[in-house]
Design an enzyme around this catalytic site. Structure first.
Site, mmCIF file in Angstrom:
data_model
loop_
_atom_site.group_PDB
_atom_site.id
_atom_site.type_symbol
_atom_site.label_atom_id
_atom_site.label_comp_id
_atom_site.label_asym_id
_atom_site.label_seq_id
_atom_site.Cartn_x
_atom_site.Cartn_y
_atom_site.Cartn_z
ATOM 1 N N GLU A 109 23.564 13.640 -52.126
ATOM 2 C CA GLU A 109 22.600 14.712 -51.865
ATOM 3 C C GLU A 109 23.073 15.602 -50.717
ATOM 4 O OE1 GLU A 109 18.216 13.305 -52.998
ATOM 5 O OE2 GLU A 109 19.226 11.861 -51.680
ATOM 6 N N GLU A 129 19.378 5.403 -56.376
ATOM 7 C CA GLU A 129 18.074 5.086 -55.793
ATOM 8 C C GLU A 129 17.153 4.358 -56.773
ATOM 9 O OE1 GLU A 129 19.466 8.780 -53.491
ATOM 10 O OE2 GLU A 129 19.572 8.032 -55.554
#
Length: 256
Positions: A109, A129
């Protein structure tokens, strides 16, 4: 934790937290501080890279686990990270991620916050995640679809699977792909080229292209025309035209 060098207008920020550069609260705050440093006024390009043979394994899972049940819980870590990530994404000057090895979760990210992604053949990207039952909260669900399309982004985020540099290049995630060990050199070569350009013009172009993603086409083209007219009267345009007719390379380095 964040190693910083500035050379010829290029600021290089190296994540250095062995063994895998996991981003904890302290690293996030240090990164935010570097990105907001007054020295940035003299910088024309930012490179973000990782030490220890990889980019970053993402958020510090140990800290996330420790914070569960505490006041504000994982939000304390995510808030610190969000400040740094959004500060990088909002930079007016060009930004480049130089990736070797793993860029996972929050590390991936962070890569997405940069304008250019330069990665070597050793690079691997993933958003794992979901395997921990947590949400990719640092822009992955927003920025990844805009880079590679909704279907491919949904695939990566919902499965947590990993892709290599070749796939990332084919999917349009990368700006450049290099041999192993050469990502930072390639990023520096690109940065030097950008640093020689007209700083205000580059910032205006970047701002208009980002804005165009969120507004109707007619509004975006009208705004771009206004910016083009304003830039046409700027010192940078004057220097560019002077150099063109003199058959010389323009020198934008001392312009405001």
């Amino acid at each position: 934790m964040i190693e910083t060098t500035i050379d010829e207008g290029v600021m290089t920020l190296e994540l250095n937290r062995p063994p895998m550069n996991a981003i904890d609260s302290d690293m996030a705050r240090a990164l935010a501080e570097k990105l907001g440093d007054a020295a940035l006024a003299d910088c024309r390009v930012i490179i973000v890279t990782g030490a220890n043979g990889g980019f970053s394994a993402g958020s510090d899972v140990a800290e996330l686990a420790e914070l569960r049940g505490a006041s504000n819980g994982p939000g304390a870590l995510l808030s610190a990270q969000s400040v740094a990530f959004e500060r990088l994404a909002a930079q007016a000057i060009p930004t480049i991620a130089a990736v070797e090895g793993l860029a996972m979760g929050g590390g991936a990210e962070l890569v997405l916050c940069c304008d250019f992604i330069v990665a070597s053949e050793s690079a691997r990207f993933s958003f794992p995640e979901v395997r921990l039952g947590v949400f990719p909260a640092l822009g992955g669900t927003v920025r990844l679809p805009r880079r590679i399309g909704y279907d491919r982004a949904l695939d990566l985020i919902l499965t947590g699977r990993e892709i290599d540099a070749e796939t990332a290049m084919n999917w349009g995630l990368l700006s450049r792909r290099t041999a192993q060990g050469e990502a930072l050199d390639a990023a520096r070569a690109l940065a030097r080229k950008l640093a020689m350009g007209p700083k205000a013009t580059l910032a205006t172009i970047k701002n208009e292209m980002r804005a165009a993603l969120h507004i109707p086409e007619t509004e975006a083209t009208a705004q771009a025309l206004k910016s083009a007219i304003a830039i046409g009267d700027s010192p940078e345009a004057a220097e560019g035209l002077r150099a063109f007719f003199a058959k010389k390379r323009p020198d934008f380095s001392n312009l405001p």
